[in-house]
Design a protein around this motif. Structure first.
Motif, PDB file in Angstrom:
ATOM      1  N   ILE A  66       0.778  -1.268   0.004  1.00  0.00           N
ATOM      2  CA  ILE A  66       0.042   0.150  -0.202  1.00  0.00           C
ATOM      3  C   ILE A  66       0.791   1.299  -0.050  1.00  0.00           C
ATOM      4  CG2 ILE A  66      -1.931  -0.850   1.042  1.00  0.00           C
ATOM      5  CD1 ILE A  66      -1.062   0.021   3.725  1.00  0.00           C
ATOM      6  N   THR A  67       0.301   2.466  -0.230  1.00  0.00           N
ATOM      7  CA  THR A  67       0.965   3.638  -0.308  1.00  0.00           C
ATOM      8  C   THR A  67       1.388   4.046   1.101  1.00  0.00           C
ATOM      9  OG1 THR A  67      -0.738   5.033  -0.294  1.00  0.00           O
ATOM     10  CG2 THR A  67       0.060   4.391  -2.391  1.00  0.00           C
ATOM     11  N   PRO A  68       2.424   5.061   1.359  1.00  0.00           N
ATOM     12  CA  PRO A  68       2.671   5.199   2.853  1.00  0.00           C
ATOM     13  C   PRO A  68       1.458   5.720   3.813  1.00  0.00           C
ATOM     14  CG  PRO A  68       4.471   6.114   1.346  1.00  0.00           C
ATOM     15  CD  PRO A  68       3.300   5.433   0.500  1.00  0.00           C
ATOM     16  N   LEU A  69       0.652   6.684   3.019  1.00  0.00           N
ATOM     17  CA  LEU A  69      -0.505   7.213   3.963  1.00  0.00           C
ATOM     18  C   LEU A  69      -1.773   6.313   3.919  1.00  0.00           C
ATOM     19  CD1 LEU A  69      -0.451  10.968   3.085  1.00  0.00           C
ATOM     20  CD2 LEU A  69       0.974   9.645   4.764  1.00  0.00           C
ATOM     21  N   GLN A  70      -1.702   5.374   3.276  1.00  0.00           N
ATOM     22  CA  GLN A  70      -2.665   4.262   3.424  1.00  0.00           C
ATOM     23  C   GLN A  70      -2.705   3.265   4.621  1.00  0.00           C
ATOM     24  OE1 GLN A  70      -2.759   2.583  -0.649  1.00  0.00           O
ATOM     25  NE2 GLN A  70      -4.701   3.524  -0.981  1.00  0.00           N
ATOM     26  N   ASP A  71      -1.478   3.432   5.248  1.00  0.00           N
ATOM     27  CA  ASP A  71      -1.246   2.727   6.330  1.00  0.00           C
ATOM     28  C   ASP A  71      -1.456   3.626   7.763  1.00  0.00           C
ATOM     29  OD1 ASP A  71       0.248   0.093   7.724  1.00  0.00           O
ATOM     30  OD2 ASP A  71       1.137   1.795   8.580  1.00  0.00           O
ATOM     31  N   HIS A  72      -2.625   3.690   8.035  1.00  0.00           N
ATOM     32  CA  HIS A  72      -3.058   4.323   9.433  1.00  0.00           C
ATOM     33  C   HIS A  72      -3.150   6.025   8.803  1.00  0.00           C
ATOM     34  CE1 HIS A  72      -2.331   0.882  11.822  1.00  0.00           C
ATOM     35  NE2 HIS A  72      -0.986   0.694  11.446  1.00  0.00           N
ATOM     36  N   PHE A  73      -2.891   6.293   7.768  1.00  0.00           N
ATOM     37  CA  PHE A  73      -2.820   7.715   7.401  1.00  0.00           C
ATOM     38  C   PHE A  73      -2.158   8.591   8.563  1.00  0.00           C
ATOM     39  CE2 PHE A  73      -5.077  11.761   6.612  1.00  0.00           C
ATOM     40  CZ  PHE A  73      -4.720  11.885   5.409  1.00  0.00           C
ATOM     41  N   SER A  74      -1.036   8.246   8.551  1.00  0.00           N
ATOM     42  CA  SER A  74       0.110   9.110   9.419  1.00  0.00           C
ATOM     43  C   SER A  74       0.829  10.165   8.698  1.00  0.00           C
ATOM     44  CB  SER A  74       1.209   7.980   9.998  1.00  0.00           C
ATOM     45  OG  SER A  74       2.083   8.578  10.774  1.00  0.00           O
ATOM     46  N   LEU A  75      -0.109  11.332   8.966  1.00  0.00           N
ATOM     47  CA  LEU A  75       0.609  12.640   8.470  1.00  0.00           C
ATOM     48  C   LEU A  75       1.771  12.895   8.887  1.00  0.00           C
ATOM     49  CD1 LEU A  75      -2.841  14.703   8.066  1.00  0.00           C
ATOM     50  CD2 LEU A  75      -1.853  13.295   6.057  1.00  0.00           C
ATOM     51  N   LEU A  76       2.026  12.436  10.087  1.00  0.00           N
ATOM     52  CA  LEU A  76       3.503  12.798  10.858  1.00  0.00           C
ATOM     53  C   LEU A  76       4.426  12.404  10.044  1.00  0.00           C
ATOM     54  CD1 LEU A  76       4.004  14.489  13.598  1.00  0.00           C
ATOM     55  CD2 LEU A  76       4.092  12.009  14.709  1.00  0.00           C
ATOM     56  N   LEU A  77       4.284  11.380   9.158  1.00  0.00           N
ATOM     57  CA  LEU A  77       5.399  10.897   8.144  1.00  0.00           C
ATOM     58  C   LEU A  77       5.913  12.105   7.511  1.00  0.00           C
ATOM     59  CD1 LEU A  77       4.113   7.164   7.228  1.00  0.00           C
ATOM     60  CD2 LEU A  77       6.007   8.004   9.005  1.00  0.00           C
ATOM     61  N   ASN A 180      -4.184   6.765  12.692  1.00  0.00           N
ATOM     62  CA  ASN A 180      -5.638   7.003  12.976  1.00  0.00           C
ATOM     63  C   ASN A 180      -6.307   6.687  14.382  1.00  0.00           C
ATOM     64  OD1 ASN A 180      -5.596   4.300  12.334  1.00  0.00           O
ATOM     65  ND2 ASN A 180      -6.646   3.829  10.705  1.00  0.00           N
ATOM     66  N   ALA A 181      -5.633   5.277  14.949  1.00  0.00           N
ATOM     67  CA  ALA A 181      -5.990   4.759  16.140  1.00  0.00           C
ATOM     68  C   ALA A 181      -5.559   5.749  17.350  1.00  0.00           C
ATOM     69  CB  ALA A 181      -5.331   3.453  16.478  1.00  0.00           C
ATOM     70  N   TRP A 213     -10.748  10.141  13.355  1.00  0.00           N
ATOM     71  CA  TRP A 213     -10.984   8.529  13.616  1.00  0.00           C
ATOM     72  C   TRP A 213     -11.745   8.103  12.216  1.00  0.00           C
ATOM     73  CZ3 TRP A 213     -12.604   5.107  18.154  1.00  0.00           C
ATOM     74  CH2 TRP A 213     -12.048   3.757  17.516  1.00  0.00           C
ATOM     75  N   PHE A 214     -12.881   8.700  12.006  1.00  0.00           N
ATOM     76  CA  PHE A 214     -13.706   8.497  10.662  1.00  0.00           C
ATOM     77  C   PHE A 214     -12.974   8.741   9.418  1.00  0.00           C
ATOM     78  CE2 PHE A 214     -17.258   8.927  13.728  1.00  0.00           C
ATOM     79  CZ  PHE A 214     -17.520   7.649  14.069  1.00  0.00           C
ATOM     80  N   VAL A 215     -12.356   9.787   9.422  1.00  0.00           N
ATOM     81  CA  VAL A 215     -12.054  10.437   8.054  1.00  0.00           C
ATOM     82  C   VAL A 215     -10.372   9.556   8.010  1.00  0.00           C
ATOM     83  CG1 VAL A 215     -10.586  12.324   6.872  1.00  0.00           C
ATOM     84  CG2 VAL A 215     -12.847  12.689   8.209  1.00  0.00           C
ATOM     85  N   ALA A 216      -9.804   9.402   8.817  1.00  0.00           N
ATOM     86  CA  ALA A 216      -8.323   8.775   8.821  1.00  0.00           C
ATOM     87  C   ALA A 216      -8.608   7.332   8.466  1.00  0.00           C
ATOM     88  CB  ALA A 216      -7.462   8.849   9.880  1.00  0.00           C
ATOM     89  N   THR A 217      -9.467   6.875   9.189  1.00  0.00           N
ATOM     90  CA  THR A 217      -9.811   5.060   8.799  1.00  0.00           C
ATOM     91  C   THR A 217     -10.330   5.098   7.419  1.00  0.00           C
ATOM     92  OG1 THR A 217     -10.348   4.957  11.385  1.00  0.00           O
ATOM     93  CG2 THR A 217     -11.119   3.240   9.794  1.00  0.00           C
ATOM     94  N   LEU A 219      -9.626   7.036   4.697  1.00  0.00           N
ATOM     95  CA  LEU A 219      -8.638   7.219   3.737  1.00  0.00           C
ATOM     96  C   LEU A 219      -7.396   6.182   3.835  1.00  0.00           C
ATOM     97  CD1 LEU A 219      -8.382  11.118   4.183  1.00  0.00           C
ATOM     98  CD2 LEU A 219      -9.140   9.774   2.228  1.00  0.00           C
ATOM     99  N   SER A 220      -7.538   5.289   4.852  1.00  0.00           N
ATOM    100  CA  SER A 220      -6.523   4.353   5.113  1.00  0.00           C
ATOM    101  C   SER A 220      -7.085   2.883   5.073  1.00  0.00           C
ATOM    102  CB  SER A 220      -5.698   4.368   6.658  1.00  0.00           C
ATOM    103  OG  SER A 220      -6.545   4.553   7.583  1.00  0.00           O
ATOM    104  N   SER A 221      -8.309   2.921   4.707  1.00  0.00           N
ATOM    105  CA  SER A 221      -8.871   1.554   4.419  1.00  0.00           C
ATOM    106  C   SER A 221      -8.175   0.543   3.672  1.00  0.00           C
ATOM    107  CB  SER A 221     -10.456   1.768   3.969  1.00  0.00           C
ATOM    108  OG  SER A 221     -10.372   2.361   2.686  1.00  0.00           O
TER     109      SER A 221
END
Length: 474
Positions: A66-77, A180-181, A213-217, A219-221
């Protein structure tokens, strides 16, 4: 010059934080060098940062598919990758994490002294943090963006009942942006603010956290709903899960035995118990969303102290100690000494019981020669070459477009790779916590099969040294 900028009352705690950071980084760097890291999750996050740092944020990771942000949508990366670009290797990520954790004695001490807590009791809290086995273990040979936010979580907790907003909400948002969590921490923070009588702030915090939670989950589905998957045994929907927990709570013990819950809870809390008081209940309430999720999870790793799932709990435990020390009457000198001694004894017992220091002698140092041989062989491989290898080695070679681990199915034809990096048959590798020669381990047949396939595909396989076999395109 730098020391003159630090207030004399804080200077000893800053020195302690610097020393603690050095210990944390030295231990995690040594473990990584000695092949004690796994591709999940250090290697994955290094490849994510490599992709982002090289302008490939939408490229699929070969390790995670998956792409980097699709894993938990970690914008901190995004900001982390800027630092990684300056020094693109796993040690940079481990250093950032060590700095975040290592700063905690100084951050906590500053918050204590601002509240008028005595230096003796402030030292007790600093000792509890330094000897906490969780802070030591969560940093060892692994990396997670949410661990970097521990100082921000503590600041947000302490700012929850302050009128000012400029510090509270940025800390909350940066904490949520780790994954997201992290919304579970936000929900806990709203409970803490409510218990502090800050109803408006609690409502805003809850709304922000649920929205994230809803948005990030969503976007990282593509990466999967890890919380939902690990609670699926309780029901197919959130309503069914809640119904099961209310009507048949004992089913949890089928997945999480009571003894594992007890040992997990003790390992987290033991260093801080002597510093807790009646005023700590608000912080304990705040950590319940994370704690309950961990103890009912079907995945036992959420109840292990070397994983990142409990980082928010530690923030609330430290916050609970500061609350108790702030609101309790100033103790007598004799009682303060007893608290310090009790904290030292409990923290040392926790560290000795849970710290896994012996792993260096039993699992890592015996691989010193293999580690040296691996680093020697690695120099032959160019940064953009594609690689197929075992998970231990992949954690050291993740900063490239294509690297796959042979333990996972789906690596495809072996001749599509520039290099195949394999351990020699007699090299002892860590399998389930025990060192076994490759040929007698569960991946021995796979390693032998990969080499046969490579040779059949006209790849050149040779022993680079006593520990490493390299197969390359002619």
């Amino acid at each position: 010059m730098l020391s003159s900028l630090i207030h004399p009352s804080r200077r000893p705690f800053v020195i302690l934080a610097v020393l603690y950071t050095a210990v944390l980084f030295s231990s995690t760097a040594l473990q990584h060098y000695l092949l004690g890291s796994q591709v999940w999750d250090l290697g994955i996050f290094e490849q994510f940062n490599w992709l982002i740092a090289n302008g490939n944020i939408n490229q699929i990771s070969s390790l995670r598919n998956i792409t980097p942000l699709q894993d938990h949508f970690s914008l901190l990366l995004l900001p982390i990758s800027l630092v990684y670009k300056l020094s693109p290797n796993a040690y940079t990520l481990l250093a950032l994490q060590s700095i975040a954790l290592g700063s905690m004695p100084a951050v906590a001490a500053d918050l204590c002294l601002r509240q008028g807590i005595s230096r003796r009791l402030t030292w007790a809290l600093a000792i509890a943090i330094v000897l906490s086995p969780y802070c030591f273990l969560v940093n060892r040979g692994d990396f997670h963006p949410d661990v970097l936010t521990l100082p921000l979580m503590l600041v947000a907790i302490r700012e929850a009942d302050h009128k000012r907003r400029w510090l509270y909400y940025p800390c909350l948002l940066l904490t949520l942006f780790a994954k997201n969590a992290q919304a579970l921490f936000g929900i806990g923070l709203s409970l803490y603010a409510l218990a502090k009588g800050q109803r408006a702030r609690a409502g805003i915090t809850l709304a922000i956290s649920l929205l994230w939670w809803f948005v990030a989950t969503e976007l990282s589905s593509a990466g999967g709903d890890h919380v939902g998957i690990r609670l699926a045994y309780l029901g197919d929907s959130k309503l069914e899960i809640l119904t099961t927990l209310i009507t048949r709570p004992w089913v949890v013990f089928n997945e999480a035995p009571p003894d594992s819950i007890l040992l997990y809870s003790l390992g987290l809390s033991l260093p801080f118990l002597a510093l807790m008081g009646r005023s700590s209940w608000r912080a304990l309430l705040g950590c319940t969303p994370i704690y309950l999720t961990n103890i009912i999870s079907a995945s036992s790793i959420q109840r292990e102290l070397n994983h990142h799932y409990s980082i928010g709990i530690v923030a609330f435990l430290i916050g609970g100690c500061i609350d108790a020390l702030t609101h309790a009457p100033p103790p007598s000198l004799q009682r303060a000494k007893r608290i310090v001694l009790a904290t030292l004894l409990l923290a040392m017992a926790a560290f000795l019981g849970y710290g896994r220091v012996s792993y260096f002698s039993s699992r890592y140092l015996p691989r010193l020669q293999e580690a040296q041989d691996f680093q020697q062989a690695k120099r032959l491989i160019q940064p953009n070459d594609s690689v197929l290898t075992i998970a231990n080695y992949a954690a050291h070679m993740a900063g490239r477009p294509m690297v796959k681990q042979l333990e996972k199915p789906g690596y495809g034809a072996v001749d599509q790779y520039n290099w195949i990096v394999l351990p020699a048959a007699d090299v002892p590798i860590n399998i389930g916590g025990k060192l076994k020669p490759v040929k007698r381990s569960k991946i021995g047949d796979t390693v032998a099969s990969i080499r046969e396939q490579a040779e059949a595909a006209q790849m050149e396989c040779r022993s680079a040294n006593a520990s490493i076999v390299l197969c390359s395109q002619p």
